[in-house]
Design a protein around this motif. Structure first.
Motif, PDB file in Angstrom:
ATOM      1  N   GLY A  62      14.087  23.909  98.515  1.00  0.00           N
ATOM      2  CA  GLY A  62      13.295  22.904  99.432  1.00  0.00           C
ATOM      3  C   GLY A  62      13.513  23.761 100.959  1.00  0.00           C
ATOM      4  N   THR A  63      14.228  24.408 101.113  1.00  0.00           N
ATOM      5  CA  THR A  63      14.277  25.378 102.278  1.00  0.00           C
ATOM      6  C   THR A  63      13.841  26.806 101.876  1.00  0.00           C
ATOM      7  OG1 THR A  63      15.990  23.741 103.258  1.00  0.00           O
ATOM      8  CG2 THR A  63      15.744  26.234 104.405  1.00  0.00           C
ATOM      9  N   GLN A  64      12.871  27.370 102.945  1.00  0.00           N
ATOM     10  CA  GLN A  64      12.379  28.656 102.793  1.00  0.00           C
ATOM     11  C   GLN A  64      12.468  29.466 104.070  1.00  0.00           C
ATOM     12  OE1 GLN A  64       8.724  29.367 100.242  1.00  0.00           O
ATOM     13  NE2 GLN A  64       8.671  27.274 100.066  1.00  0.00           N
ATOM     14  N   ALA A  65      12.459  30.867 104.056  1.00  0.00           N
ATOM     15  CA  ALA A  65      12.620  31.552 105.239  1.00  0.00           C
ATOM     16  C   ALA A  65      12.304  32.958 104.810  1.00  0.00           C
ATOM     17  CB  ALA A  65      14.192  31.579 105.649  1.00  0.00           C
ATOM     18  N   MET A  66      11.970  33.391 106.077  1.00  0.00           N
ATOM     19  CA  MET A  66      11.563  35.191 106.083  1.00  0.00           C
ATOM     20  C   MET A  66      12.730  35.591 106.749  1.00  0.00           C
ATOM     21  SD  MET A  66       8.723  35.353 104.370  1.00  0.00           S
ATOM     22  CE  MET A  66       8.427  37.033 104.735  1.00  0.00           C
ATOM     23  N   VAL A  67      13.329  36.565 106.152  1.00  0.00           N
ATOM     24  CA  VAL A  67      14.429  37.176 106.604  1.00  0.00           C
ATOM     25  C   VAL A  67      14.020  38.840 106.728  1.00  0.00           C
ATOM     26  CG1 VAL A  67      16.988  37.955 106.339  1.00  0.00           C
ATOM     27  CG2 VAL A  67      16.031  35.713 105.494  1.00  0.00           C
ATOM     28  N   SER A  68      13.992  39.276 107.945  1.00  0.00           N
ATOM     29  CA  SER A  68      13.783  40.506 108.481  1.00  0.00           C
ATOM     30  C   SER A  68      14.743  41.464 108.406  1.00  0.00           C
ATOM     31  CB  SER A  68      12.792  40.619 109.633  1.00  0.00           C
ATOM     32  OG  SER A  68      11.831  39.813 109.603  1.00  0.00           O
ATOM     33  N   VAL A  69      14.814  42.301 107.501  1.00  0.00           N
ATOM     34  CA  VAL A  69      16.202  43.202 107.452  1.00  0.00           C
ATOM     35  C   VAL A  69      15.750  44.618 107.914  1.00  0.00           C
ATOM     36  CG1 VAL A  69      17.725  43.922 105.785  1.00  0.00           C
ATOM     37  CG2 VAL A  69      16.827  41.856 105.350  1.00  0.00           C
ATOM     38  N   GLN A  70      16.723  45.203 108.718  1.00  0.00           N
ATOM     39  CA  GLN A  70      16.893  46.697 109.038  1.00  0.00           C
ATOM     40  C   GLN A  70      17.897  47.210 108.122  1.00  0.00           C
ATOM     41  OE1 GLN A  70      17.230  44.443 111.809  1.00  0.00           O
ATOM     42  NE2 GLN A  70      15.069  44.000 111.858  1.00  0.00           N
ATOM     43  N   VAL A  71      17.580  48.523 107.586  1.00  0.00           N
ATOM     44  CA  VAL A  71      18.621  49.311 106.966  1.00  0.00           C
ATOM     45  C   VAL A  71      18.751  50.815 107.674  1.00  0.00           C
ATOM     46  CG1 VAL A  71      18.208  48.156 104.954  1.00  0.00           C
ATOM     47  CG2 VAL A  71      17.080  50.152 105.330  1.00  0.00           C
ATOM     48  N   ARG A  72      19.991  51.277 107.406  1.00  0.00           N
ATOM     49  CA  ARG A  72      20.067  52.526 107.817  1.00  0.00           C
ATOM     50  C   ARG A  72      21.115  53.451 106.984  1.00  0.00           C
ATOM     51  NH1 ARG A  72      16.218  51.339 110.162  1.00  0.00           N
ATOM     52  NH2 ARG A  72      15.573  51.311 112.139  1.00  0.00           N
ATOM     53  N   PRO A  73      20.698  54.463 106.746  1.00  0.00           N
ATOM     54  CA  PRO A  73      19.837  55.404 107.286  1.00  0.00           C
ATOM     55  C   PRO A  73      18.699  55.248 106.256  1.00  0.00           C
ATOM     56  CG  PRO A  73      21.246  56.626 105.906  1.00  0.00           C
ATOM     57  CD  PRO A  73      21.882  55.290 105.795  1.00  0.00           C
ATOM     58  N   LEU A  74      17.503  55.428 107.068  1.00  0.00           N
ATOM     59  CA  LEU A  74      16.231  55.543 106.196  1.00  0.00           C
ATOM     60  C   LEU A  74      15.997  56.673 105.508  1.00  0.00           C
ATOM     61  CD1 LEU A  74      13.861  53.896 109.057  1.00  0.00           C
ATOM     62  CD2 LEU A  74      14.755  52.735 107.214  1.00  0.00           C
ATOM     63  N   SER A  75      16.457  56.516 104.254  1.00  0.00           N
ATOM     64  CA  SER A  75      16.232  57.457 103.262  1.00  0.00           C
ATOM     65  C   SER A  75      15.641  56.978 102.045  1.00  0.00           C
ATOM     66  CB  SER A  75      17.446  58.222 102.948  1.00  0.00           C
ATOM     67  OG  SER A  75      18.283  57.490 102.194  1.00  0.00           O
ATOM     68  N   ARG A  76      15.252  57.867 101.059  1.00  0.00           N
ATOM     69  CA  ARG A  76      14.503  57.011  99.981  1.00  0.00           C
ATOM     70  C   ARG A  76      15.535  56.581  99.176  1.00  0.00           C
ATOM     71  NH1 ARG A  76       9.503  57.909  97.632  1.00  0.00           N
ATOM     72  NH2 ARG A  76       9.052  59.768  99.075  1.00  0.00           N
ATOM     73  N   ALA A  77      16.590  57.145  99.002  1.00  0.00           N
ATOM     74  CA  ALA A  77      17.703  56.688  98.402  1.00  0.00           C
ATOM     75  C   ALA A  77      18.100  55.002  98.682  1.00  0.00           C
ATOM     76  CB  ALA A  77      19.012  57.384  98.017  1.00  0.00           C
ATOM     77  N   VAL A  78      18.360  55.039  99.932  1.00  0.00           N
ATOM     78  CA  VAL A  78      18.799  53.712 100.531  1.00  0.00           C
ATOM     79  C   VAL A  78      17.539  52.615 100.349  1.00  0.00           C
ATOM     80  CG1 VAL A  78      19.321  52.510 102.770  1.00  0.00           C
ATOM     81  CG2 VAL A  78      20.578  54.791 102.039  1.00  0.00           C
ATOM     82  N   ILE A  79      16.391  53.240 100.784  1.00  0.00           N
ATOM     83  CA  ILE A  79      15.266  52.082 100.592  1.00  0.00           C
ATOM     84  C   ILE A  79      15.168  51.743  99.146  1.00  0.00           C
ATOM     85  CG2 ILE A  79      12.594  52.002 100.885  1.00  0.00           C
ATOM     86  CD1 ILE A  79      13.035  53.771 103.162  1.00  0.00           C
ATOM     87  N   ASN A  80      15.301  52.309  97.959  1.00  0.00           N
ATOM     88  CA  ASN A  80      14.725  52.168  96.599  1.00  0.00           C
ATOM     89  C   ASN A  80      16.063  51.258  96.329  1.00  0.00           C
ATOM     90  OD1 ASN A  80      12.345  53.270  96.581  1.00  0.00           O
ATOM     91  ND2 ASN A  80      13.283  55.276  95.574  1.00  0.00           N
ATOM     92  N   ALA A  81      17.425  51.634  96.570  1.00  0.00           N
ATOM     93  CA  ALA A  81      18.502  50.775  96.270  1.00  0.00           C
ATOM     94  C   ALA A  81      18.529  49.446  96.872  1.00  0.00           C
ATOM     95  CB  ALA A  81      19.709  51.457  96.576  1.00  0.00           C
ATOM     96  N   PHE A  82      17.879  49.238  97.980  1.00  0.00           N
ATOM     97  CA  PHE A  82      18.272  47.988  98.963  1.00  0.00           C
ATOM     98  C   PHE A  82      16.972  47.119  98.418  1.00  0.00           C
ATOM     99  CE2 PHE A  82      16.750  44.879 101.906  1.00  0.00           C
ATOM    100  CZ  PHE A  82      18.044  44.149 101.959  1.00  0.00           C
ATOM    101  N   LYS A  83      15.673  47.654  97.917  1.00  0.00           N
ATOM    102  CA  LYS A  83      14.566  47.100  97.535  1.00  0.00           C
ATOM    103  C   LYS A  83      15.010  46.454  96.105  1.00  0.00           C
ATOM    104  CE  LYS A  83      11.500  49.417  95.884  1.00  0.00           C
ATOM    105  NZ  LYS A  83      10.357  50.522  95.635  1.00  0.00           N
TER     106      LYS A  83
END
Length: 156
Positions: A62-83
């Motif tokens: 019943g409760t929804q939210a948008m959570v805006s997340v910033q990750v570092r370092p911005l690398s393909r590996a970090v982005i793909n793993a977090f996604k």
């Protein structure tokens, strides 16, 4: 896509459970023509699947939210793993990858504000690659279940 394809897509977005015969009747075409058009739209990737529209509250979300997340370092590996890891979290409905200040808006749905708070503290704040996040609670959602094809530059 021609006008007939667009009409098929529009009607299927309105009610994907209608039979091919009913769809053909509504379009004024032969069922065989309709079936071949739907199959061609599927082969071309225009129709990617059929889905039920479920009320999140009926699933104790019943409760929804948008959570805006910033990750570092911005690398393909970090982005793909977090996604990948974010998409596997049971609270997460959608993961978006953006350019700009926020790297990942997450659409989350949970039981209540206490569970949202726990999600933020227990699931996100402990991750080393997350350098910040901002949460916006969703009060209402309005979306167009039947988007129309926009004209391309060659159509003008």
């Amino acid at each position: 896509m021609d006008e007939l394809d667009a009409a098929i897509v529009r009607l299927l977005q309105t009610d994907a459970r209608q039979s091919n015969r009913e769809l053909a009747r509504r379009l004024g075409i032969a069922p065989s023509t309709c079936l071949e058009r739907v199959r061609a739209l599927t082969r071309r990737g225009v129709i990617r699947g059929y889905h039920a529209d479920i009320d999140p509250a009926a699933l104790n979300r019943g409760t929804q939210a948008m959570v805006s997340v910033q990750v570092r370092p911005l690398s393909r590996a970090v982005i793909n793993a977090f996604k990948q890891s974010a998409a596997e979290l049971p609270e997460v409905l959608s993961v978006f990858v953006l350019a700009g200040g926020d790297d990942f808006p997450l659409h989350v749905a949970v039981q209540d504000l206490d569970h949202l708070h726990s999600f933020l503290l227990d699931r996100l704040s402990k991750r080393k690659e997350i350098v910040g996040f901002r949460t916006s609670v969703i009060f209402q959602q309005v979306h167009d279940a039947v988007p129309e094809r926009l004209p391309s530059p060659s159509d003008t």
